[in-house]
Design a protein around this motif. Structure first.
Motif, PDB file in Angstrom:
ATOM      1  N   HIS A 206      -6.479  -9.628 -20.391  1.00 13.73           N
ATOM      2  CA  HIS A 206      -5.507 -10.492 -21.210  1.00 13.73           C
ATOM      3  C   HIS A 206      -4.092 -10.149 -20.933  1.00 13.73           C
ATOM      4  O   HIS A 206      -3.400 -11.032 -20.456  1.00 13.73           O
ATOM      5  N   SER A 207      -3.803  -8.859 -20.958  1.00 11.99           N
ATOM      6  CA  SER A 207      -2.538  -8.442 -20.739  1.00 11.99           C
ATOM      7  C   SER A 207      -1.954  -8.974 -19.354  1.00 11.99           C
ATOM      8  O   SER A 207      -0.826  -9.569 -19.032  1.00 11.99           O
ATOM      9  N   SER A 212       1.319 -12.364 -15.263  1.00 10.67           N
ATOM     10  CA  SER A 212       1.358 -13.474 -14.400  1.00 10.67           C
ATOM     11  C   SER A 212       1.874 -14.570 -14.656  1.00 10.67           C
ATOM     12  O   SER A 212       2.604 -15.012 -13.770  1.00 10.67           O
ATOM     13  N   LEU A 213       1.531 -14.991 -15.878  1.00 12.16           N
ATOM     14  CA  LEU A 213       1.951 -16.244 -16.237  1.00 12.16           C
ATOM     15  C   LEU A 213       3.607 -16.231 -16.546  1.00 12.16           C
ATOM     16  O   LEU A 213       4.422 -17.159 -16.176  1.00 12.16           O
ATOM     17  N   MET A 235      11.222 -11.843 -18.287  1.00  9.11           N
ATOM     18  CA  MET A 235      10.914 -10.836 -17.685  1.00  9.11           C
ATOM     19  C   MET A 235      10.912  -9.443 -18.562  1.00  9.11           C
ATOM     20  O   MET A 235      10.116  -8.533 -18.166  1.00  9.11           O
ATOM     21  N   ALA A 236      11.861  -9.338 -19.657  1.00 10.04           N
ATOM     22  CA  ALA A 236      11.539  -8.359 -20.923  1.00 10.04           C
ATOM     23  C   ALA A 236      10.325  -8.613 -21.138  1.00 10.04           C
ATOM     24  O   ALA A 236       9.573  -7.506 -21.747  1.00 10.04           O
ATOM     25  N   ASP A 237       9.635  -9.648 -21.512  1.00  9.90           N
ATOM     26  CA  ASP A 237       8.347  -9.773 -22.054  1.00  9.90           C
ATOM     27  C   ASP A 237       7.196  -8.953 -21.067  1.00  9.90           C
ATOM     28  O   ASP A 237       6.236  -8.379 -21.488  1.00  9.90           O
ATOM     29  N   VAL A 238       7.584  -9.361 -19.559  1.00  8.89           N
ATOM     30  CA  VAL A 238       6.693  -8.832 -18.709  1.00  8.89           C
ATOM     31  C   VAL A 238       6.615  -7.505 -18.806  1.00  8.89           C
ATOM     32  O   VAL A 238       5.578  -6.606 -18.698  1.00  8.89           O
ATOM     33  N   ARG A 239       7.820  -6.681 -18.916  1.00  8.70           N
ATOM     34  CA  ARG A 239       7.950  -5.444 -18.945  1.00  8.70           C
ATOM     35  C   ARG A 239       7.146  -4.841 -20.212  1.00  8.70           C
ATOM     36  O   ARG A 239       6.356  -3.705 -20.023  1.00  8.70           O
ATOM     37  N   VAL A 307      -8.633 -19.033 -21.693  1.00  7.81           N
ATOM     38  CA  VAL A 307      -7.918 -20.178 -21.857  1.00  7.81           C
ATOM     39  C   VAL A 307      -6.894 -20.068 -20.713  1.00  7.81           C
ATOM     40  O   VAL A 307      -6.650 -21.141 -20.021  1.00  7.81           O
ATOM     41  N   LEU A 308      -5.980 -18.789 -20.729  1.00 10.27           N
ATOM     42  CA  LEU A 308      -4.986 -18.749 -19.639  1.00 10.27           C
ATOM     43  C   LEU A 308      -5.311 -18.663 -18.154  1.00 10.27           C
ATOM     44  O   LEU A 308      -4.800 -19.113 -17.364  1.00 10.27           O
ATOM     45  N   LYS A 309      -6.607 -18.113 -17.870  1.00 14.24           N
ATOM     46  CA  LYS A 309      -6.989 -18.001 -16.590  1.00 14.24           C
ATOM     47  C   LYS A 309      -7.688 -19.312 -16.027  1.00 14.24           C
ATOM     48  O   LYS A 309      -7.560 -19.706 -14.832  1.00 14.24           O
TER      49      LYS A 309
END
Length: 379
Positions: A206-207, A212-213, A235-239, A307-309
């Protein structure tokens, strides 16, 4: 445990070796006795003694051949039988009790070893022949009634053969118990590896999908000057997600696999909406046990990951009632999206997890063209 099994084998084998050695001494002593008494000539006594010692010398090798398996009759077995027959042929005529004992013991020592090589029917037939010949030899040389002689010979043959068979059976029981513990330990290791692989997929799938998204979205936004602020937020969310993924790996390594259902629902809503899919949640979770909440949290996470993948969903609904979860999305791209179709193991691992807890799981396209995931857990 392996050391204990080997020690037990050595004890059993050496115990049998000691018993055979004592019988060899008894045989030699009886031959010397009948020779001193003048019942047989010295050459006959020496030849008989050689045959008896030869039988006793071959028996330990025969026992080792047949101790772990039941091999086919070997040349050594035949040679031992011929030596036993030679000892009996060289000793008559003898009418003493010691002579009778020689006849019985040397032939039945060989028979007790032979039964380890033969199937039941072959062992019974061979035993009957040996008992009949020994009985006939004793009756002809001692002129005793055949009925009591036959009874003694039969009892001696059965006792010695059964004792030897039980000796080997005891080792087989010890060996099988050891092998069973080894197999159980190997199975436990395999199950733990499978559990860890499944948990790692459930925790990181999931993470990493969201990472990636969001990375893709941030890369697109970074090309526009006006969207620099949003790109920075993405990008802050990615981190943040990367930090969470690292923490989840540590959780998997530690073996603690508890998820909070409410937090997972909030996280799934945020991830799906960031991907452009409207998420509707109708969840009644207040009466669920902690174990049921954790299982449903895993199901929600895995459903959102798929769903995301694997979909192009624009809408996803999540409903939880009385321990039953239903997730629907309108982004079906292939006829079947189970792990076998996509090459992944997430849904398969989720199904195994729910089955082990006494729940149920289904996933696949619905009649309305939606992909439907259903999970039911003991409330």
């Amino acid at each position: 445990m392996a050391g204990q099994a080997l020690t037990a084998r050595k004890v059993l084998v050496h115990w049998m070796d000691g018993a055979v050695a004592l019988m060899a001494l008894a045989f030699v002593g009886m031959v010397v006795t009948v020779a001193v008494e003048g019942k047989v000539s010295v050459p006959h006594a020496v030849a008989a003694g050689v045959c008896l010692v030869g039988v006793c010398g071959l028996v330990p090798f025969l026992l080792r051949e047949a101790f772990d398996t039941r091999p086919a009759p070997s040349v050594r077995l035949v040679a031992a039988g011929l030596l036993a027959a030679g000892a009996v042929a060289l000793l008559p005529p003898v009418s003493t009790a010691s002579g009778d004992g020689l006849w019985a013991m040397v032939t039945y020592l060989w028979l007790s070893v032979a039964v380890l090589y033969l199937r039941v029917w072959a062992a019974v037939c061979t035993g009957a022949v040996v008992v009949a010949l020994s009985t006939a030899a004793v009756v002809l040389t001692t002129r005793q009634p055949w009925q009591p002689v036959l009874l003694v010979q039969a009892i001696t043959a059965v006792l010695m053969a059964v004792a030897m068979w039980l000796w080997r059976w005891l080792w087989w029981t010890i060996r099988d118990a050891h092998d069973g513990k080894e197999a159980k330990a190997s199975l436990a290791v395999a199950e733990e590896r499978l559990r860890f692989a499944r948990d790692l997929h459930d925790l990181l799938g999931h993470s990493l999908s969201v990472i990636s998204l969001k990375s893709e979205l941030a890369a697109k936004l970074a090309t526009r000057d006006a969207a620099e602020g949003r790109a920075a937020r993405e990008m802050a969310d990615v981190r943040r997600l990367a930090v969470e993924a690292l923490a989840e790996v540590q959780v998997a390594v530690d073996g603690y696999r508890t998820l909070d259902l409410d937090e997972e629902l909030d996280g799934v809503r945020a991830a799906l909406e960031a991907a452009g899919a409207r998420c509707e949640i109708d969840a009644a979770t207040a009466g669920l046990s902690p174990a049921a909440r954790a299982l449903l949290a895993w199901a929600v996470r895995e459903g959102a990951t798929n769903v995301l993948k694997h979909s192009t969903a624009t809408r996803c609904s999540i409903t939880i009632r009385d321990g039953a979860l239903e997730m629907r999305n309108d982004g079906v791209r292939v006829p079947v999206l189970l792990g076998e179709a996509t090459g992944g193991s997430g849904l398969r691992g989720l199904a195994e997890r729910l089955d082990a807890a006494g729940g149920s799981f289904t996933a696949g396209p619905g009649p309305a063209g939606e992909f439907v995931l259903k999970a039911v857990v003991p409330a």
